[in-house]
Enzyme design. Structure first.
Site, PDB file in Angstrom:
ATOM      1  N   GLY A  46       0.769  -1.245   0.000  1.00  0.00           N
ATOM      2  CA  GLY A  46       0.000   0.000   0.000  1.00  0.00           C
ATOM      3  C   GLY A  46       0.799   1.292   0.000  1.00  0.00           C
ATOM      4  CD  GLU A 101       1.298   0.739   6.891  1.00  0.00           C
ATOM      5  OE1 GLU A 101       1.629   0.576   5.716  1.00  0.00           O
ATOM      6  OE2 GLU A 101       0.797  -0.164   7.608  1.00  0.00           O
ATOM      7  CG  ASP A 105      -7.791   0.238  10.274  1.00  0.00           C
ATOM      8  OD1 ASP A 105      -8.610   1.112  10.579  1.00  0.00           O
ATOM      9  OD2 ASP A 105      -8.135  -0.920  10.009  1.00  0.00           O
ATOM     10  CG  ASP A 161      -5.557  -3.356  -1.817  1.00  0.00           C
ATOM     11  OD1 ASP A 161      -4.955  -2.943  -0.796  1.00  0.00           O
ATOM     12  OD2 ASP A 161      -6.049  -4.498  -1.888  1.00  0.00           O
ATOM     13  NE  ARG A 167      -2.376  -2.920  -4.501  1.00  0.00           N
ATOM     14  CZ  ARG A 167      -2.274  -3.106  -3.190  1.00  0.00           C
ATOM     15  NH1 ARG A 167      -2.006  -2.089  -2.396  1.00  0.00           N
ATOM     16  NH2 ARG A 167      -2.436  -4.302  -2.668  1.00  0.00           N
TER      17      ARG A 167
HETATM   18  P1  IMP Z   1      -3.656  -2.080  10.932  1.00  0.00           P
HETATM   19  O1  IMP Z   1      -2.723  -3.177  11.303  1.00  0.00           O
HETATM   20  O2  IMP Z   1      -5.065  -2.385  11.293  1.00  0.00           O
HETATM   21  O3  IMP Z   1      -3.217  -0.717  11.422  1.00  0.00           O
HETATM   22  O4  IMP Z   1      -3.732  -2.086   9.373  1.00  0.00           O
HETATM   23  C1  IMP Z   1      -2.928  -1.418   8.556  1.00  0.00           C
HETATM   24  C2  IMP Z   1      -3.119  -1.906   7.129  1.00  0.00           C
HETATM   25  O5  IMP Z   1      -4.471  -2.263   6.837  1.00  0.00           O
HETATM   26  C3  IMP Z   1      -2.794  -0.802   6.183  1.00  0.00           C
HETATM   27  O6  IMP Z   1      -1.433  -0.823   5.857  1.00  0.00           O
HETATM   28  C4  IMP Z   1      -3.643  -1.125   4.992  1.00  0.00           C
HETATM   29  O7  IMP Z   1      -2.951  -2.023   4.151  1.00  0.00           O
HETATM   30  C5  IMP Z   1      -4.833  -1.836   5.556  1.00  0.00           C
HETATM   31  N1  IMP Z   1      -5.963  -0.892   5.648  1.00  0.00           N
HETATM   32  C6  IMP Z   1      -6.428  -0.250   6.748  1.00  0.00           C
HETATM   33  N2  IMP Z   1      -7.450   0.545   6.444  1.00  0.00           N
HETATM   34  C7  IMP Z   1      -7.656   0.425   5.111  1.00  0.00           C
HETATM   35  C8  IMP Z   1      -8.570   1.044   4.181  1.00  0.00           C
HETATM   36  O8  IMP Z   1      -9.406   1.894   4.531  1.00  0.00           O
HETATM   37  N3  IMP Z   1      -8.429   0.676   2.879  1.00  0.00           N
HETATM   38  C9  IMP Z   1      -7.514  -0.239   2.460  1.00  0.00           C
HETATM   39  N4  IMP Z   1      -6.647  -0.822   3.280  1.00  0.00           N
HETATM   40  C10 IMP Z   1      -6.700  -0.493   4.602  1.00  0.00           C
END
Ligand code: IMP
Length: 178
Positions: A46, A101, A105, A161, A167
């Site tokens: 991403g 990054e 999220d 994505d 993307r």
């Molecule tokens: P985390 O471990 O939950 O913080 O997730 C991070 C990863 O989840 C990011 O690097 C993204 O690849 C994916 N992600 C989180 N939110 C979104 C979104 O709204 N759209 C697409 N991918 C997301």
């Protein structure tokens, strides 16, 4: 699995992203001024558009490396368990490192990756995330720099994505099911 039909509403324009990257790059160049050679680490996949634009604004000697961590698979829910699918080529002990990054999220991915890299004893370790969804956080993690705070929406574009699609959009848009 067939995709439910959806539309994409623009949330952050390409122009706003470029302006924000320019100002963040100045802060980063100041923070790492005097570094021998900064290792800029992109989290695949991403961050590939973001890192490409970011490094071209950095006024510093750099090298680029990548880590791939598993996260969402093809869905909209984080897996929470982070696995490293591809590790760095470079050894980072005693080096300055910036991790790049796309989105923080739940926070699991970046927290895990930063912990893993910190254990390798870099001299300085910082992170930058283009987007931050603070309301979704499940673990205590704060990125050194954030491009934009966004609400709890599923977003695509600028490298990000939905099941490997969208993307290549030049802006960040939110997914709206139709
Ligand atoms: P985390 O471990 O939950 O913080 O997730 C991070 C990863 O989840 C990011 O690097 C993204 O690849 C994916 N992600 C989180 N939110 C979104 C979104 O709204 N759209 C697409 N991918 C997301």
């Amino acid at each position: 699995m067939p995709q439910r039909p959806y539309e994409i509403d623009e949330m952050i324009s390409a122009k706003s992203i470029a302006a924000r990257i320019e100002s963040l790059s100045r802060e980063i160049s100041t923070e790492f001024s005097g570094t021998d050679k900064l290792i800029v680490v992109g989290l695949l996949r991403g961050s590939f558009v973001f890192i490409a634009d970011l490094v071209r604004e950095l006024d510093l000697p750099i090298e680029v490396d990548f880590i791939e961590a598993s996260s969402y698979g093809d869905g909209m829910e984080s897996s929470r368990e982070v696995r490293i699918l591809k590790d760095l080529r470079a050894a980072i002990e005693g080096r300055d490192v910036l991790v790049v990054e796309d989105i923080v999220d739940t926070g699991h991915t970046l927290k895990h990756v930063m912990g893993m890299l910190r254990a390798r004893k870099p001299s300085k370790l910082k992170s930058i995330a283009l987007l931050n969804k603070a309301e979704r956080r499940e673990v205590d993690f704060k990125s050194s720099w954030i491009g934009f705070e966004i609400p709890d929406e599923f977003v695509v574009g600028y490298g990000i994505d939905f099941a490997q699609r969208n993307r290549n959009l030049p802006y960040i848009g939110k997914v709206r099911f139709t």
